[in-house]
Design a protein around this motif. Structure first.
Motif, PDB file in Angstrom:
ATOM      1  N   PRO A 193      28.984 -52.035  -8.351  1.00 45.70           N
ATOM      2  CA  PRO A 193      29.000 -52.636  -9.689  1.00 45.70           C
ATOM      3  C   PRO A 193      28.254 -53.970  -9.725  1.00 45.70           C
TER       4      PRO A 193
ATOM      5  N   HIS B  83      20.613 -48.259 -15.014  1.00 48.54           N
ATOM      6  CA  HIS B  83      20.227 -49.199 -13.967  1.00 48.54           C
ATOM      7  C   HIS B  83      18.712 -49.188 -13.808  1.00 48.54           C
TER       8      HIS B  83
ATOM      9  N   GLU C  97      24.112 -43.954  -5.981  1.00 51.90           N
ATOM     10  CA  GLU C  97      25.253 -44.846  -6.176  1.00 51.90           C
ATOM     11  C   GLU C  97      24.869 -46.297  -5.953  1.00 51.90           C
TER      12      GLU C  97
ATOM     13  N   LYS D  80      31.766 -48.141 -18.916  1.00 45.30           N
ATOM     14  CA  LYS D  80      32.005 -46.843 -18.287  1.00 45.30           C
ATOM     15  C   LYS D  80      30.714 -46.188 -17.817  1.00 45.30           C
ATOM     16  N   THR D  81      29.628 -46.487 -18.506  1.00 43.45           N
ATOM     17  CA  THR D  81      28.315 -45.970 -18.099  1.00 43.45           C
ATOM     18  C   THR D  81      27.307 -47.108 -18.177  1.00 43.45           C
ATOM     19  N   GLU D  82      26.259 -46.991 -17.364  1.00 44.99           N
ATOM     20  CA  GLU D  82      25.202 -47.996 -17.368  1.00 44.99           C
ATOM     21  C   GLU D  82      23.867 -47.332 -17.067  1.00 44.99           C
TER      22      GLU D  82
ATOM     23  N   TYR E  33      28.961 -47.253  -9.413  1.00 42.22           N
ATOM     24  CA  TYR E  33      28.239 -46.570 -10.476  1.00 42.22           C
ATOM     25  C   TYR E  33      27.470 -45.425  -9.829  1.00 42.22           C
TER      26      TYR E  33
ATOM     27  N   TRP F 233      35.107 -48.688  -6.204  1.00 48.09           N
ATOM     28  CA  TRP F 233      34.399 -48.411  -7.445  1.00 48.09           C
ATOM     29  C   TRP F 233      32.895 -48.467  -7.238  1.00 48.09           C
TER      30      TRP F 233
ATOM     31  N   LEU G 104      24.197 -43.806 -15.144  1.00 46.81           N
ATOM     32  CA  LEU G 104      25.191 -43.920 -14.073  1.00 46.81           C
ATOM     33  C   LEU G 104      26.585 -44.050 -14.678  1.00 46.81           C
ATOM     34  N   THR G 105      27.549 -43.399 -14.017  1.00 44.57           N
ATOM     35  CA  THR G 105      28.936 -43.406 -14.489  1.00 44.57           C
ATOM     36  C   THR G 105      29.812 -44.175 -13.511  1.00 44.57           C
ATOM     37  N   LEU G 106      30.673 -45.034 -14.028  1.00 44.14           N
ATOM     38  CA  LEU G 106      31.587 -45.798 -13.186  1.00 44.14           C
ATOM     39  C   LEU G 106      32.674 -44.869 -12.652  1.00 44.14           C
TER      40      LEU G 106
ATOM     41  N   ILE H 108      24.353 -53.610 -10.193  1.00 44.43           N
ATOM     42  CA  ILE H 108      23.793 -53.016 -11.414  1.00 44.43           C
ATOM     43  C   ILE H 108      22.866 -54.019 -12.119  1.00 44.43           C
TER      44      ILE H 108
END
Length: 442
Positions: free
Chosen positions: A430, A386, A427, A382-384, A419, A417, A393-395, A433
């Protein structure tokens, strides 16, 4: 330096400009602009007799004419007034100014009702203001009247430039503020005058009727020309030979940096789709190059690299198509169905996201692909963190809350979708990332 709101955000706007220029069309017939949405256009009501209170300040109740003479604000009370928020340091502003000058000159002698534009400057200094104003045939708030400029920016919730706010008096002395004047002037030109809701509804209805009656023939032919160019030669291919096919209109140019990346990808996808359709007599796919090249030589050398068709260089159809499909930047891919109707204007995003699987680009097909992507997203963090960005970052589904976005890592357009940094809007796809570990409290 004491500047108004827009100037305080100049660095951010310039950064956005650099990103937007990757997709900007360098053609006089397309004024690409960077403008942010404002509040509902019916949320504020202006009296025709209130121009003095709106435009005047404690420093004076006059405006500057194109010659520098003072003009009383009260002289505007019977006219439709466009408040033009702009600055000479922002290229999209100077492009739109040229278009607005053309419209203004055609309307300036219109007596009932009259039309006037008032320049509200976001320039950096007096010299920049004077230089920019000297190109304008209309009125301006004096640069020294910072209070008036700031008050107007705040009153009309101006969050980006260029912005054109239309104030229109009517019989009962009240009129809603029309906040999307830039869009209206771009889309309709002088036809938008007198900018009443009735006139705009009439234009929208005509536009809808035109799209409803859209065919390949009325899109791609012009006067005596009923063909497109093909290799080798180039030879001529009748437009009628495209009937019943899915068609991609590819707006591009040799000088466009993003096109340098996207065109080879589109060629690869084009060839794969053609291979998939071999042997299917009831289906076919073709692309038509719509050039924004700066001269015939660029057009020829660029088109020679392409395996598809093209509208002849400098054909009037090119300008008509760009305006008809509201093309604001390149590369852009508009997809038409076998019936000649528009399937999507998001062809570039769909190619980047789904490659050849996007064919035939219909809502049904995209819906299936989106569901597949949703299933994949369920398994993503759900979050990463980077490696290319300092914030978490939020998905999120749908870039920017509902549309295409530019990946800040690979610089390619995406859709769906992403991040996203909820603090600054950064942004990435995905797939782009690059996870990094963060120690607690970092």
């Amino acid at each position: 330096m004491d500047q108004i709101i827009i100037e305080e955000n100049k660095d951010k706007i310039i950064k956005n400009t650099e990103e937007d220029e990757e997709a900007e069309i360098d053609n006089s017939f397309i004024p690409v602009y960077h403008s942010f949405p404002v509040k509902d256009e019916d949320s504020q009501v202006v009296s025709a007799q209130d121009y003095r209170s709106i435009l005047a300040s404690k420093d004076g109740d006059f405006l500057l004419s194109s010659t520098g003479a003072q003009v009383k604000v009260s002289d505007l009370e019977s006219k439709i007034v466009g408040l033009y928020f702009s600055a000479n340091w922002y290229p999209p502003c100077t492009k739109f100014t040229d278009l607005l000058i053309n419209v203004y000159q055609q309307l300036k002698d219109h007596s009932d009702p009259g039309f006037e534009v008032v320049f509200v400057s976001s320039d950096e200094d007096l010299d920049a203001f004077n230089t920019y104003k000297s190109s304008m045939p209309w009125l301006a708030i004096p640069f020294s009247d910072l209070d008036a400029r700031r008050a107007l920016t705040q009153k009309f919730d101006v969050e980006g430039i260029p912005t054109l706010i239309i104030l229109q008096p009517n019989s009962n002395k009240d009129a809603a503020v029309i906040s999307d004047g830039v869009e209206l002037v771009y889309r309709y030109g002088v036809q938008a005058f007198p900018f009443t809701k009735e006139r705009l509804e009439e234009l929208k209805e005509k536009e809808k009727e035109k799209h409803d009656n859209q065919t390949l023939s009325n899109l791609l032919t012009y006067d005596g020309r009923d063909y497109l160019l093909a290799h080798p030669g180039p030879k001529q291919v009748p437009v009628t030979s495209l009937m019943g096919k899915t068609i991609g209109l590819y707006f591009s140019a040799q000088w466009c940096i993003p096109a340098f990346k996207f065109t080879p990808r589109l060629m690869s996808v084009y060839q794969k789709i053609k291979q998939q359709l071999e042997g299917k007599e009831d289906e076919d796919f073709e692309i038509v190059f719509v050039s924004s090249d700066r001269d015939q030589v660029q057009f020829v050398t660029y088109f020679e690299t392409m395996p598809w068709l093209a509208v002849p260089y400098d054909d009037p159809t090119i300008k008509n198509l760009a305006k008809y499909f509201d093309i604001r930047g390149i590369p852009s891919l508009v997809v038409l169905g076998p019936d000649g109707k528009t399937v999507t204007k998001q062809g570039r995003s769909l190619i980047n996201l789904y490659k050849g699987n996007a064919y035939p680009f219909t809502k049904t097909r995209v819906g299936i692909l989106e569901k597949q992507m949703d299933e994949v997203a369920k398994g993503l963090p759900k979050t990463e963190h980077h490696s290319g960005h300092r914030h978490e970052l939020t998905l999120v589904p749908e870039g920017h809350g509902g549309g295409a976005f530019i990946c800040c890592d690979c610089d390619e357009q995406g859709y769906g979708w992403a991040y996203q940094c909820l603090e600054c809007g950064y942004e990435v796809h995905p797939k782009c990332i690059k996870p990094v570990a963060r120690s607690p409290g970092s």
